[in-house]
Motif scaffolding. Sequence first.
Motif, PDB file in Angstrom:
ATOM      1  N   LYS A  83      -2.739  -2.312  -6.431  1.00 46.19           N
ATOM      2  CA  LYS A  83      -2.607  -2.663  -5.013  1.00 46.19           C
ATOM      3  C   LYS A  83      -2.607  -1.373  -4.211  1.00 46.19           C
ATOM      4  CE  LYS A  83       0.003  -6.940  -5.440  1.00 46.19           C
ATOM      5  NZ  LYS A  83       1.219  -7.669  -5.058  1.00 46.19           N
ATOM      6  N   GLU A  84      -3.327  -1.398  -3.100  1.00 47.57           N
ATOM      7  CA  GLU A  84      -3.329  -0.276  -2.174  1.00 47.57           C
ATOM      8  C   GLU A  84      -3.134  -0.814  -0.770  1.00 47.57           C
ATOM      9  OE1 GLU A  84      -7.041   1.812  -2.512  1.00 47.57           O
ATOM     10  OE2 GLU A  84      -6.623   2.524  -4.536  1.00 47.57           O
ATOM     11  N   GLU A  85      -2.398  -0.080   0.044  1.00 48.58           N
ATOM     12  CA  GLU A  85      -2.230  -0.441   1.441  1.00 48.58           C
ATOM     13  C   GLU A  85      -2.413   0.803   2.285  1.00 48.58           C
ATOM     14  OE1 GLU A  85       1.653  -2.305   1.766  1.00 48.58           O
ATOM     15  OE2 GLU A  85       0.692  -4.271   1.704  1.00 48.58           O
TER      16      GLU A  85
ATOM     17  N   VAL B  73      -4.203  -2.713   6.096  1.00 47.70           N
ATOM     18  CA  VAL B  73      -5.207  -3.264   5.201  1.00 47.70           C
ATOM     19  C   VAL B  73      -4.640  -3.210   3.786  1.00 47.70           C
ATOM     20  CG1 VAL B  73      -7.531  -2.995   4.267  1.00 47.70           C
ATOM     21  CG2 VAL B  73      -7.105  -2.531   6.683  1.00 47.70           C
ATOM     22  N   SER B  74      -4.648  -4.359   3.116  1.00 44.61           N
ATOM     23  CA  SER B  74      -4.176  -4.458   1.730  1.00 44.61           C
ATOM     24  C   SER B  74      -5.354  -4.720   0.816  1.00 44.61           C
ATOM     25  CB  SER B  74      -3.169  -5.597   1.580  1.00 44.61           C
ATOM     26  OG  SER B  74      -2.060  -5.381   2.413  1.00 44.61           O
ATOM     27  N   LYS B  75      -5.360  -4.054  -0.315  1.00 48.91           N
ATOM     28  CA  LYS B  75      -6.419  -4.225  -1.305  1.00 48.91           C
ATOM     29  C   LYS B  75      -5.738  -4.509  -2.644  1.00 48.91           C
ATOM     30  CE  LYS B  75     -10.280  -1.576  -3.224  1.00 48.91           C
ATOM     31  NZ  LYS B  75     -10.979  -0.269  -3.151  1.00 48.91           N
ATOM     32  N   HIS B  76      -6.054  -5.642  -3.233  1.00 48.70           N
ATOM     33  CA  HIS B  76      -5.494  -6.066  -4.515  1.00 48.70           C
ATOM     34  C   HIS B  76      -6.681  -6.219  -5.456  1.00 48.70           C
ATOM     35  CE1 HIS B  76      -2.702  -9.158  -6.712  1.00 48.70           C
ATOM     36  NE2 HIS B  76      -2.845  -8.040  -7.391  1.00 48.70           N
ATOM     37  N   PHE B  77      -6.733  -5.416  -6.526  1.00 47.87           N
ATOM     38  CA  PHE B  77      -7.938  -5.382  -7.343  1.00 47.87           C
ATOM     39  C   PHE B  77      -7.625  -5.035  -8.791  1.00 47.87           C
ATOM     40  CE2 PHE B  77      -7.169  -1.211  -5.646  1.00 47.87           C
ATOM     41  CZ  PHE B  77      -7.563  -0.307  -6.617  1.00 47.87           C
TER      42      PHE B  77
END
Length: 157
Positions: A51-53, A38-42
């Motif tokens: 960015k978090e993965e 799951v990638s989170k770009h915020f």
Amino acid sequence: MKLSEIKNALKDLSVIAFQLPNGQLVPSHFHVTEVGKVSKHFIDCGGTVRKEEVVNFQLWEANDYDHRLHPEKLIHIIELSEKIIGMEDLEIEVEYQMPDTIGKFNLDFDGKNFLLTSKLTTCLASDSCGIPQKKTKVKLGEWKAKENSCAPGSGCC
């Protein structure tokens, strides 16, 4: 817990057990229905792009009471995910269906059970978004001057 850590832990187990933060175990007939990235770009509240993965495991239980996921089968699912998706050695997040909503948890291991630990939110830009820093509260009667502080009239200040 990272992906490599769960694989190492699984090698020494004969049974997989996940324990919820309240101490209850996820029923032993659970399925791991997903292993993915799951990638989170915020943008945080201070305007910083982030960015978090994470690796995501989804646990689900059905009426299949005879089903038991064995450690070697979960290792196989993880290795297949690494090969096909190109999954890196990231931290693991676990989703589990709670009575009213999906719970998201961090993962730890106590040598026997995999522990679903609570996730917390926080302000990632507290230095730039105006949230005041917490100040230490001291009762007036308990306050003590620092050892190297100036004495009145000493001329050090």
